[in-house]
Write a protein that holds these residues in place. Sequence first.
Motif, PDB file in Angstrom:
ATOM      1  N   ASP A  57    -108.721 -24.410 -20.908  1.00  0.00           N
ATOM      2  CA  ASP A  57    -107.739 -25.556 -19.392  1.00  0.00           C
ATOM      3  C   ASP A  57    -106.673 -26.091 -19.687  1.00  0.00           C
ATOM      4  O   ASP A  57    -105.878 -26.500 -19.715  1.00  0.00           O
ATOM      5  N   PHE A  58    -107.250 -26.346 -21.596  1.00  0.00           N
ATOM      6  CA  PHE A  58    -106.238 -27.347 -21.684  1.00  0.00           C
ATOM      7  C   PHE A  58    -104.728 -26.840 -22.342  1.00  0.00           C
ATOM      8  O   PHE A  58    -103.761 -27.410 -22.348  1.00  0.00           O
ATOM      9  N   VAL A  59    -105.470 -26.178 -23.281  1.00  0.00           N
ATOM     10  CA  VAL A  59    -104.479 -24.999 -24.002  1.00  0.00           C
ATOM     11  C   VAL A  59    -102.781 -24.588 -22.935  1.00  0.00           C
ATOM     12  O   VAL A  59    -102.277 -24.887 -22.948  1.00  0.00           O
ATOM     13  N   SER A  60    -103.832 -23.962 -21.496  1.00  0.00           N
ATOM     14  CA  SER A  60    -102.869 -24.188 -20.926  1.00  0.00           C
ATOM     15  C   SER A  60    -101.913 -24.579 -20.426  1.00  0.00           C
ATOM     16  O   SER A  60    -100.202 -24.332 -19.972  1.00  0.00           O
ATOM     17  N   THR A  61    -102.298 -26.476 -19.733  1.00  0.00           N
ATOM     18  CA  THR A  61    -101.865 -27.282 -19.369  1.00  0.00           C
ATOM     19  C   THR A  61    -100.709 -27.702 -20.123  1.00  0.00           C
ATOM     20  O   THR A  61     -99.313 -27.913 -19.766  1.00  0.00           O
ATOM     21  N   CYS A  62    -101.468 -27.541 -21.650  1.00  0.00           N
ATOM     22  CA  CYS A  62    -100.103 -28.237 -22.535  1.00  0.00           C
ATOM     23  C   CYS A  62     -98.984 -26.826 -23.257  1.00  0.00           C
ATOM     24  O   CYS A  62     -97.834 -27.930 -23.817  1.00  0.00           O
TER      25      CYS A  62
END
Length: 455
Positions: free
Chosen positions: A266-271
């Motif tokens: 989820d963090f990678v997606s947001t970044c």
Amino acid sequence: MRVAVIGAGYVGLVAAGCLSHSGHDVVCIEKDARKMALLKAGRVPFFEEGLEELVLFGLKRGLLQFDGQMEACQDREIIMIAVGTPARPDGRIDLSQIYAVMDEIVFRARFPQTIVMKSTVPPGFGVNAKERYLERARVPLSYLSNPEFLREGSAVRDWYHPDRIVIGGDDETAISRLARLYAGIDAPIVTMDVSSAEMVKYAANAFLATKISFINEIASLCELVGADILPVSRAVGMDRRIGDQFLQAGLGYGGSCFPKDTCGLDFVSTCNGHAFNLLKAVIEVNKRQRLLAVRRLRHVLGRLHGKTIGVLGLAFKPGTDDVRESPSLEIINLLLDEGADVRAYDPLAMENARRALPDGVFFAPGVMEAVTDCHALLVATAWPEFSTLDWAAVRPVMHPPYLVMDGRNCLAAEELRQKGFLYWGIGRPYPVQGETRNPLIKTGQIFPLRQAVSP
């Protein structure tokens, strides 16, 4: 082949033990002095079925050794990195251990070697690592991504009987060398670029976590309409397109992988500018399952202050002593915050739980001591010991209302009800006679189907 495995955790130690058992010359590098002393004595510092036997076998044959210094990897053809990549509070993955290892490998490299990443790293890490580290090496170093798909509790079996072996890289010679390391294992080898291999690990775990959260959502709906999740999930899982694995409703997923990898993805997606809304919902549903258990206890018992609740199961799943992200530990903390007295028991995970939980929890030496004087029991881990428990002997040592919350749907509901327990499973009909829908939902929020579709 001569192999170095850096890190003696679940992944690294399984890799080292299995590779040495297959005839490779393996050194496992671990900086933790306490863990190193245990390993050199042939003792595994955590429980994993069959692993200690493999470690002892490798030590006796001279094919497995343990070392605390990075110098031990200098003469190895293949260096496997299997150090920890814990999650940070914001969901990012802490890669500091990997950075430190990569620095040392590059500094000490004296001849061409193949670096194999077994640790779970975000997609794109490998490309960055090659530019950041390998390009300044004095000798050619190859980099491959080789994600693991081992399940705690059956990791040794999974190593020798995987569904597939994924290798990511652009060096054909290095890929062939790594493939030879797995000679004798009957599984397809799937090759791709490094970033795609890194994504496979995240995508697989995110999908399995999605199945768990999905069936928990269906379970909540079953309670609202008076359906039973057990026959529902069984029939759904018989569809070959879906399959029955990870369709067991309960308190949600835990462990070292699913929580970390879903939040990490989820963090990678947001970044990268992508709102992964489906994954966000998966994470949210999983968090809610813990709160649901406390709400149910509060609904039946009233205020929890002064009530005694027994928690059976502390490991995040049966077959392991791992309590990382275990639902039961989070629930216990919530119960303590509400003033409840907690009595806890687990066949394997007591010491790990004792280190993770605050003072005030009574750690029972056996299951009968755990249930004594309790107003309610929560079965949080589906250990066989709990499903075969002599429940007729349990009720006399408990207090009313004799509530048994089956957080894993692993008990015989009708048998417990016949013995005088108030049984409540996840996604199962409400136990009070004449009431089938979840009483936690306010009256008037549910509409009969005929009313909903009538003009």
